[in-house]
Design a protein around this motif. Structure first.
Motif, PDB file in Angstrom:
ATOM      1  N   THR A 207       0.837  -1.199   0.000  1.00  0.00           N
ATOM      2  CA  THR A 207       0.000   0.000   0.000  1.00  0.00           C
ATOM      3  C   THR A 207       0.874   1.252   0.000  1.00  0.00           C
ATOM      4  N   THR A 208       1.973   1.210   0.753  1.00  0.00           N
ATOM      5  CA  THR A 208       2.907   2.335   0.777  1.00  0.00           C
ATOM      6  C   THR A 208       3.581   2.504  -0.572  1.00  0.00           C
ATOM      7  N   VAL A 209       3.933   1.383  -1.204  1.00  0.00           N
ATOM      8  CA  VAL A 209       4.513   1.441  -2.550  1.00  0.00           C
ATOM      9  C   VAL A 209       3.535   2.101  -3.520  1.00  0.00           C
ATOM     10  N   GLY A 210       2.268   1.685  -3.462  1.00  0.00           N
ATOM     11  CA  GLY A 210       1.263   2.258  -4.352  1.00  0.00           C
ATOM     12  C   GLY A 210       1.086   3.747  -4.146  1.00  0.00           C
ATOM     13  N   ALA A 211       1.085   4.184  -2.887  1.00  0.00           N
ATOM     14  CA  ALA A 211       0.926   5.607  -2.602  1.00  0.00           C
ATOM     15  C   ALA A 211       2.107   6.409  -3.139  1.00  0.00           C
ATOM     16  N   ALA A 212       3.325   5.865  -2.979  1.00  0.00           N
ATOM     17  CA  ALA A 212       4.508   6.564  -3.482  1.00  0.00           C
ATOM     18  C   ALA A 212       4.524   6.625  -5.004  1.00  0.00           C
ATOM     19  N   LEU A 213       3.876   5.663  -5.642  1.00  0.00           N
ATOM     20  CA  LEU A 213       3.776   5.664  -7.104  1.00  0.00           C
ATOM     21  C   LEU A 213       2.570   6.455  -7.596  1.00  0.00           C
ATOM     22  N   THR A 214       1.881   7.126  -6.689  1.00  0.00           N
ATOM     23  CA  THR A 214       0.674   7.920  -6.987  1.00  0.00           C
ATOM     24  C   THR A 214      -0.426   7.066  -7.625  1.00  0.00           C
ATOM     25  N   ILE A 215      -0.516   5.810  -7.199  1.00  0.00           N
ATOM     26  CA  ILE A 215      -1.621   4.941  -7.619  1.00  0.00           C
ATOM     27  C   ILE A 215      -2.718   5.077  -6.569  1.00  0.00           C
ATOM     28  N   CYS A 216      -3.935   5.376  -6.995  1.00  0.00           N
ATOM     29  CA  CYS A 216      -5.018   5.602  -6.042  1.00  0.00           C
ATOM     30  C   CYS A 216      -5.361   4.301  -5.305  1.00  0.00           C
ATOM     31  N   ALA A 217      -6.024   4.450  -4.160  1.00  0.00           N
ATOM     32  CA  ALA A 217      -6.309   3.301  -3.296  1.00  0.00           C
ATOM     33  C   ALA A 217      -7.156   2.248  -4.013  1.00  0.00           C
ATOM     34  N   ASP A 218      -8.132   2.687  -4.801  1.00  0.00           N
ATOM     35  CA  ASP A 218      -8.968   1.721  -5.525  1.00  0.00           C
ATOM     36  C   ASP A 218      -8.140   0.898  -6.504  1.00  0.00           C
ATOM     37  N   ASP A 219      -7.213   1.551  -7.197  1.00  0.00           N
ATOM     38  CA  ASP A 219      -6.377   0.833  -8.162  1.00  0.00           C
ATOM     39  C   ASP A 219      -5.382  -0.078  -7.456  1.00  0.00           C
ATOM     40  N   VAL A 220      -4.905   0.340  -6.281  1.00  0.00           N
ATOM     41  CA  VAL A 220      -4.027  -0.537  -5.502  1.00  0.00           C
ATOM     42  C   VAL A 220      -4.769  -1.826  -5.160  1.00  0.00           C
ATOM     43  N   GLY A 221      -6.001  -1.709  -4.695  1.00  0.00           N
ATOM     44  CA  GLY A 221      -6.790  -2.902  -4.400  1.00  0.00           C
ATOM     45  C   GLY A 221      -7.010  -3.768  -5.620  1.00  0.00           C
ATOM     46  N   ARG A 222      -7.299  -3.132  -6.746  1.00  0.00           N
ATOM     47  CA  ARG A 222      -7.510  -3.889  -7.989  1.00  0.00           C
ATOM     48  C   ARG A 222      -6.247  -4.639  -8.392  1.00  0.00           C
ATOM     49  N   LEU A 223      -5.101  -3.990  -8.281  1.00  0.00           N
ATOM     50  CA  LEU A 223      -3.842  -4.624  -8.680  1.00  0.00           C
ATOM     51  C   LEU A 223      -3.452  -5.751  -7.731  1.00  0.00           C
ATOM     52  N   LEU A 224      -3.722  -5.572  -6.449  1.00  0.00           N
ATOM     53  CA  LEU A 224      -3.443  -6.652  -5.493  1.00  0.00           C
ATOM     54  C   LEU A 224      -4.246  -7.896  -5.836  1.00  0.00           C
ATOM     55  N   LEU A 225      -5.516  -7.706  -6.177  1.00  0.00           N
ATOM     56  CA  LEU A 225      -6.363  -8.847  -6.550  1.00  0.00           C
ATOM     57  C   LEU A 225      -5.893  -9.467  -7.864  1.00  0.00           C
ATOM     58  N   ALA A 226      -5.545  -8.614  -8.831  1.00  0.00           N
ATOM     59  CA  ALA A 226      -5.122  -9.125 -10.131  1.00  0.00           C
ATOM     60  C   ALA A 226      -3.853  -9.963 -10.007  1.00  0.00           C
ATOM     61  N   ALA A 227      -2.892  -9.487  -9.197  1.00  0.00           N
ATOM     62  CA  ALA A 227      -1.661 -10.253  -9.012  1.00  0.00           C
ATOM     63  C   ALA A 227      -1.936 -11.580  -8.317  1.00  0.00           C
ATOM     64  N   ALA A 228      -2.837 -11.582  -7.334  1.00  0.00           N
ATOM     65  CA  ALA A 228      -3.141 -12.802  -6.599  1.00  0.00           C
ATOM     66  C   ALA A 228      -3.846 -13.828  -7.461  1.00  0.00           C
ATOM     67  N   ARG A 229      -4.603 -13.358  -8.456  1.00  0.00           N
ATOM     68  CA  ARG A 229      -5.337 -14.274  -9.342  1.00  0.00           C
ATOM     69  C   ARG A 229      -4.494 -14.783 -10.494  1.00  0.00           C
ATOM     70  N   THR A 230      -3.329 -14.191 -10.718  1.00  0.00           N
ATOM     71  CA  THR A 230      -2.474 -14.576 -11.830  1.00  0.00           C
ATOM     72  C   THR A 230      -1.591 -15.749 -11.419  1.00  0.00           C
ATOM     73  N   PRO A 231      -1.625 -16.872 -12.134  1.00  0.00           N
ATOM     74  CA  PRO A 231      -0.767 -18.001 -11.772  1.00  0.00           C
ATOM     75  C   PRO A 231       0.705 -17.598 -11.840  1.00  0.00           C
ATOM     76  N   SER A 232       1.470 -18.047 -10.864  1.00  0.00           N
ATOM     77  CA  SER A 232       2.895 -17.714 -10.832  1.00  0.00           C
ATOM     78  C   SER A 232       3.670 -18.630 -11.762  1.00  0.00           C
TER      79      SER A 232
END
Length: 232
Positions: A207-232
């Protein structure tokens, strides 16, 4: 239409008789990213003084102008704000350092006991430009930083870690396109996910990384979910 052309003709003749000329004086030089050339070029910083001309002969001073930045390659003039854009070499170094700092932050939040996490982090850092980065070096650096600051590995993102992230990411974020900021954030998320779901401390760090990159909180949540759903 003929009278209009006549007026235009008289205006053109008057402009040839009376005009202004700018004399430029170099006041500095260096290297910059030229938006016209699309790459790193040498430049001169110029300060100008305007004069009223009669038949091309400079007569009365009309005051100062500039300063401007002149590209040594294409000769175009730009406002001095063009120097705020980093050169290609400087941008690459900023991005490399940012990835390294983000990887250390995620490792500090999640700990260094997982070899899979260390391998993912080291691979990400190498891809950014630190080609000699190894898992053992990252682990040693994280542990040394923790000992130096009193930070507890696996704990929440503290003030010192937040400051480090902002120092690395604040100068870079304005020069990254939205897709570039998201890509850097997703790299950090994949490191955190290498050994399983996000821990609370990892979420805090991301979340701190996202804020420093000026990514809004909603997009941070979206990206966290997208990464978790992507097979490694």
């Amino acid at each position: 239409m003929l009278p209009v052309r006549g007026r235009d003709g008289r205006a053109a003749r008057a402009a040839r008789i009376l005009g202004t000329r700018t004399a430029w004086t170099p006041v500095g030089d260096g290297e910059f990213y030229c938006p016209g050339c699309g790459g790193d070029r040498n430049y001169q910083r110029l300060s100008g003084r305007r004069r009223l001309t009669l038949l091309g002969v400079p007569l009365l001073p009309r005051g100062a102008t500039g300063p401007v930045v002149e590209c040594a390659a294409c000769g175009h003039h730009y406002g001095t704000d063009v120097l705020d854009h980093p050169t290609t070499r400087r941008f690459s170094a900023m991005l490399r350092d940012a990835v390294h700092t983000v990887a250390l932050a995620v490792l500090a939040a999640g700990g260094t006991s997982s070899r899979t996490v260390l391998e993912t982090a080291a691979g990400t850092v190498r891809a950014a430009g630190f080609q000699d980065c190894t898992e053992d070096r990252l682990a040693a650096l994280v542990e040394a930083l923790a000992a130096d600051t009193g930070r507890v590995l696996g704990g929440p993102c503290g003030a010192s870690l937040a400051i480090e992230l902002h120092e690395a990411l604040d100068p870079l974020a304005p020069h990254l396109a939205p897709a570039g900021r998201e890509s850097l954030f997703l790299d950090a998320a994949r490191i955190a996910l290498a050994d399983g779901p996000y821990t609370p401390a990892e979420r805090d760090a991301l979340t701190t990384v996202g804020a420093a990159l000026t990514i809004c909180a909603d997009d941070v949540g979206r990206l966290l979910l997208a990464a978790a759903r992507t097979p490694s």
